[in-house]
Scaffold this motif. Structure first.
Motif, PDB file in Angstrom:
ATOM      1  N   GLU A  98       0.845  -1.199   0.000  1.00 35.87           N
ATOM      2  CA  GLU A  98       0.000   0.000   0.000  1.00 35.87           C
ATOM      3  C   GLU A  98       0.883   1.253   0.000  1.00 35.87           C
ATOM      4  OE1 GLU A  98      -2.487   1.473  -0.783  1.00 35.87           O
ATOM      5  OE2 GLU A  98      -4.062   1.471   0.723  1.00 35.87           O
ATOM      6  N   ASP A  99       0.365   2.320  -0.565  1.00 36.18           N
ATOM      7  CA  ASP A  99       1.147   3.561  -0.585  1.00 36.18           C
ATOM      8  C   ASP A  99       1.193   4.212   0.793  1.00 36.18           C
ATOM      9  OD1 ASP A  99      -1.565   4.217  -0.670  1.00 36.18           O
ATOM     10  OD2 ASP A  99      -1.404   5.630  -2.325  1.00 36.18           O
ATOM     11  N   ILE A 100       0.007   4.416   1.376  1.00 39.16           N
ATOM     12  CA  ILE A 100      -0.024   5.144   2.655  1.00 39.16           C
ATOM     13  C   ILE A 100      -1.137   4.628   3.554  1.00 39.16           C
ATOM     14  CG2 ILE A 100      -1.394   7.030   1.622  1.00 39.16           C
ATOM     15  CD1 ILE A 100       0.179   8.964   3.478  1.00 39.16           C
ATOM     16  N   LEU A 101      -0.801   4.478   4.819  1.00 43.09           N
ATOM     17  CA  LEU A 101      -1.770   4.075   5.836  1.00 43.09           C
ATOM     18  C   LEU A 101      -2.177   5.346   6.568  1.00 43.09           C
ATOM     19  CD1 LEU A 101      -3.126   1.606   7.145  1.00 43.09           C
ATOM     20  CD2 LEU A 101      -1.026   1.193   8.391  1.00 43.09           C
ATOM     21  N   ASP A 102      -3.435   5.741   6.389  1.00 40.23           N
ATOM     22  CA  ASP A 102      -3.913   7.017   6.923  1.00 40.23           C
ATOM     23  C   ASP A 102      -4.911   6.715   8.044  1.00 40.23           C
ATOM     24  OD1 ASP A 102      -4.322   9.822   6.973  1.00 40.23           O
ATOM     25  OD2 ASP A 102      -5.866   9.733   5.434  1.00 40.23           O
ATOM     26  N   SER A 103      -6.200   6.803   7.785  1.00 45.16           N
ATOM     27  CA  SER A 103      -7.167   6.434   8.830  1.00 45.16           C
ATOM     28  C   SER A 103      -7.095   4.930   9.101  1.00 45.16           C
ATOM     29  CB  SER A 103      -8.587   6.807   8.404  1.00 45.16           C
ATOM     30  OG  SER A 103      -9.035   5.954   7.374  1.00 45.16           O
ATOM     31  N   GLY A 104      -6.671   4.171   8.084  1.00 49.08           N
ATOM     32  CA  GLY A 104      -6.586   2.718   8.213  1.00 49.08           C
ATOM     33  C   GLY A 104      -7.853   2.003   7.762  1.00 49.08           C
ATOM     34  N   MET A 105      -8.862   2.770   7.392  1.00 49.02           N
ATOM     35  CA  MET A 105     -10.159   2.157   7.065  1.00 49.02           C
ATOM     36  C   MET A 105     -10.101   1.293   5.809  1.00 49.02           C
ATOM     37  SD  MET A 105     -13.059   4.783   8.356  1.00 49.02           S
ATOM     38  CE  MET A 105     -12.451   6.363   7.871  1.00 49.02           C
ATOM     39  N   THR A 106      -9.363   1.743   4.801  1.00 49.76           N
ATOM     40  CA  THR A 106      -9.269   0.967   3.556  1.00 49.76           C
ATOM     41  C   THR A 106      -8.627  -0.394   3.829  1.00 49.76           C
ATOM     42  OG1 THR A 106      -8.929   3.061   2.393  1.00 49.76           O
ATOM     43  CG2 THR A 106      -8.468   1.051   1.151  1.00 49.76           C
ATOM     44  N   LEU A 107      -7.489  -0.381   4.521  1.00 52.56           N
ATOM     45  CA  LEU A 107      -6.782  -1.644   4.765  1.00 52.56           C
ATOM     46  C   LEU A 107      -7.511  -2.540   5.754  1.00 52.56           C
ATOM     47  CD1 LEU A 107      -2.952  -1.024   4.677  1.00 52.56           C
ATOM     48  CD2 LEU A 107      -4.443  -2.110   3.017  1.00 52.56           C
ATOM     49  N   ASN A 108      -8.201  -1.931   6.692  1.00 54.85           N
ATOM     50  CA  ASN A 108      -8.967  -2.713   7.648  1.00 54.85           C
ATOM     51  C   ASN A 108     -10.029  -3.533   6.910  1.00 54.85           C
ATOM     52  OD1 ASN A 108      -9.430  -3.309  10.422  1.00 54.85           O
ATOM     53  ND2 ASN A 108     -11.336  -2.144  10.286  1.00 54.85           N
ATOM     54  N   TYR A 109     -10.679  -2.895   5.985  1.00 52.80           N
ATOM     55  CA  TYR A 109     -11.697  -3.565   5.175  1.00 52.80           C
ATOM     56  C   TYR A 109     -11.065  -4.674   4.328  1.00 52.80           C
ATOM     57  CZ  TYR A 109     -15.246  -4.271   1.602  1.00 52.80           C
ATOM     58  OH  TYR A 109     -16.150  -4.845   0.751  1.00 52.80           O
ATOM     59  N   LEU A 110      -9.956  -4.342   3.668  1.00 53.79           N
ATOM     60  CA  LEU A 110      -9.301  -5.321   2.786  1.00 53.79           C
ATOM     61  C   LEU A 110      -8.741  -6.516   3.541  1.00 53.79           C
ATOM     62  CD1 LEU A 110      -7.392  -3.195   0.148  1.00 53.79           C
ATOM     63  CD2 LEU A 110      -9.372  -4.667  -0.187  1.00 53.79           C
ATOM     64  N   MET A 111      -8.168  -6.266   4.721  1.00 54.51           N
ATOM     65  CA  MET A 111      -7.626  -7.360   5.532  1.00 54.51           C
ATOM     66  C   MET A 111      -8.734  -8.359   5.874  1.00 54.51           C
ATOM     67  SD  MET A 111      -4.388  -7.334   6.340  1.00 54.51           S
ATOM     68  CE  MET A 111      -3.997  -7.904   7.990  1.00 54.51           C
ATOM     69  N   ASP A 112      -9.890  -7.843   6.288  1.00 49.42           N
ATOM     70  CA  ASP A 112     -11.019  -8.712   6.628  1.00 49.42           C
ATOM     71  C   ASP A 112     -11.458  -9.529   5.420  1.00 49.42           C
ATOM     72  OD1 ASP A 112     -11.138  -7.983   9.201  1.00 49.42           O
ATOM     73  OD2 ASP A 112     -12.922  -6.721   9.045  1.00 49.42           O
ATOM     74  N   LEU A 113     -11.557  -8.835   4.292  1.00 50.37           N
ATOM     75  CA  LEU A 113     -12.010  -9.484   3.059  1.00 50.37           C
ATOM     76  C   LEU A 113     -11.049 -10.610   2.646  1.00 50.37           C
ATOM     77  CD1 LEU A 113     -14.056  -9.042   0.511  1.00 50.37           C
ATOM     78  CD2 LEU A 113     -12.002  -8.097  -0.545  1.00 50.37           C
ATOM     79  N   LEU A 114      -9.748 -10.302   2.615  1.00 49.37           N
ATOM     80  CA  LEU A 114      -8.762 -11.281   2.138  1.00 49.37           C
ATOM     81  C   LEU A 114      -8.553 -12.405   3.155  1.00 49.37           C
ATOM     82  CD1 LEU A 114      -6.149  -8.974   0.355  1.00 49.37           C
ATOM     83  CD2 LEU A 114      -8.074 -10.216  -0.626  1.00 49.37           C
ATOM     84  N   TYR A 115      -8.640 -12.069   4.429  1.00 50.71           N
ATOM     85  CA  TYR A 115      -8.494 -13.075   5.477  1.00 50.71           C
ATOM     86  C   TYR A 115      -9.545 -14.176   5.314  1.00 50.71           C
ATOM     87  CZ  TYR A 115      -6.994 -14.715  10.044  1.00 50.71           C
ATOM     88  OH  TYR A 115      -6.468 -15.461  11.060  1.00 50.71           O
ATOM     89  N   GLY A 116     -10.729 -13.762   4.918  1.00 50.27           N
ATOM     90  CA  GLY A 116     -11.834 -14.701   4.718  1.00 50.27           C
ATOM     91  C   GLY A 116     -11.584 -15.684   3.585  1.00 50.27           C
ATOM     92  N   ARG A 117     -10.627 -15.379   2.730  1.00 50.83           N
ATOM     93  CA  ARG A 117     -10.314 -16.279   1.604  1.00 50.83           C
ATOM     94  C   ARG A 117      -9.251 -17.318   1.957  1.00 50.83           C
ATOM     95  NH1 ARG A 117     -10.234 -11.931  -3.421  1.00 50.83           N
ATOM     96  NH2 ARG A 117     -12.274 -11.021  -2.977  1.00 50.83           N
ATOM     97  N   GLU A 118      -8.898 -17.356   3.224  1.00 48.14           N
ATOM     98  CA  GLU A 118      -7.992 -18.376   3.780  1.00 48.14           C
ATOM     99  C   GLU A 118      -6.599 -18.457   3.165  1.00 48.14           C
ATOM    100  OE1 GLU A 118     -10.326 -21.944   3.581  1.00 48.14           O
ATOM    101  OE2 GLU A 118     -11.686 -21.246   5.141  1.00 48.14           O
ATOM    102  N   PRO A 119      -5.881 -17.328   3.113  1.00 47.68           N
ATOM    103  CA  PRO A 119      -4.479 -17.411   2.701  1.00 47.68           C
ATOM    104  C   PRO A 119      -3.681 -18.072   3.829  1.00 47.68           C
ATOM    105  CG  PRO A 119      -4.957 -15.198   3.492  1.00 47.68           C
ATOM    106  CD  PRO A 119      -6.261 -15.955   3.522  1.00 47.68           C
ATOM    107  N   ASN A 120      -2.438 -18.462   3.539  1.00 46.57           N
ATOM    108  CA  ASN A 120      -1.594 -19.053   4.575  1.00 46.57           C
ATOM    109  C   ASN A 120      -1.244 -17.996   5.625  1.00 46.57           C
ATOM    110  OD1 ASN A 120      -0.144 -21.287   5.573  1.00 46.57           O
ATOM    111  ND2 ASN A 120       1.747 -20.278   4.882  1.00 46.57           N
ATOM    112  N   SER A 121      -0.954 -16.779   5.153  1.00 47.65           N
ATOM    113  CA  SER A 121      -0.679 -15.657   6.058  1.00 47.65           C
ATOM    114  C   SER A 121      -0.991 -14.372   5.315  1.00 47.65           C
ATOM    115  CB  SER A 121       0.796 -15.663   6.484  1.00 47.65           C
ATOM    116  OG  SER A 121       1.639 -15.397   5.370  1.00 47.65           O
TER     117      SER A 121
END
Ligand code: IMP
Ligand code: MG
Length: 182
Positions: A98-121
């Protein structure tokens, strides 16, 4: 373009040095893993292209495009997926670039979404971090440079889609956006 910059915050040399250090740290941690770099379009493309060339272990790349509703300088936390990943990430060691972590809302959403797809890490690498502005509890595993609470552009970062091609990072003059957003 250059006349809209209040002052240069990070030079090309400092950016190159920072990206090399991040690449070295990632290379050491991801030996014998199944590294998949996920670049969040469009802001991270310049960083991504430099970072991937400073990573010395095997890796794959993919892209995601999201749009965060809000004003041109602040995100609202409502994220819409414009382009999803090409492949399943099950079994992958995902590193979000990611370019910049600001409020964190974008990445918070994406982390939840991708985590649900069961990556190894799944981990986060951000070039810039504005910790003062965080509104959700999220941190980057790899973080390049801390930024004061100012709106910055260049090296991929935009204001209203402009300034991404500046080779350095600068603080945008308030006069460029204040009149428009009042
Ligand atoms: P967050 O959801 O508030 O963390 O917003 C992250 C996104 O907002 C980044 O990926 C950037 O696209 C954008 N952003 C946040 N701060 C800046 C800035 O200072 N300059 C340019 N874009 C920014
Ligand atoms: Mg943006």
């Amino acid at each position: 373009m250059h006349q809209d910059i209040e002052r240069i915050l990070f030079s090309e040399e400092l950016l190159a040095d920072t990206v090399k250090k991040l690449g070295a740290a990632i290379s050491a941690d991801y030996k014998d893993r199944n590294l998949l770099l996920v670049s969040i379009l469009k802001g991270s493309v310049v960083f991504m292209s430099d970072l991937m060339r400073s990573i010395t272990v095997p890796c794959k790349i993919d892209f995601m495009a999201v749009s965060t509703y809000g004003s041109k300088t602040k995100s609202s936390g409502t994220v819409r997926i414009l382009k999803d990943l090409d492949r399943d990430i099950r079994g992958c060691d995902v590193l979000i670039v990611e370019d910049i972590l600001d409020s964190g809302m974008t990445l918070n959403y994406l982390m939840d979404l991708l985590y649900g797809r069961e990556p190894n890490s799944i981990r986060i690498c951000t070039l810039f971090d504005k910790p003062e502005r965080r509104s959700v509890d999220i941190y980057a595993d790899y973080s390049g440079l801390q930024v004061p609470d100012e709106f910055i552009v260049g090296y991929g970062l935009d204001y209203d889609e402009l300034y991404r091609n500046l080779p350095y990072v600068g603080i945008l003059k308030r006069s460029v956006y204040e009149t428009e957003e009042q």
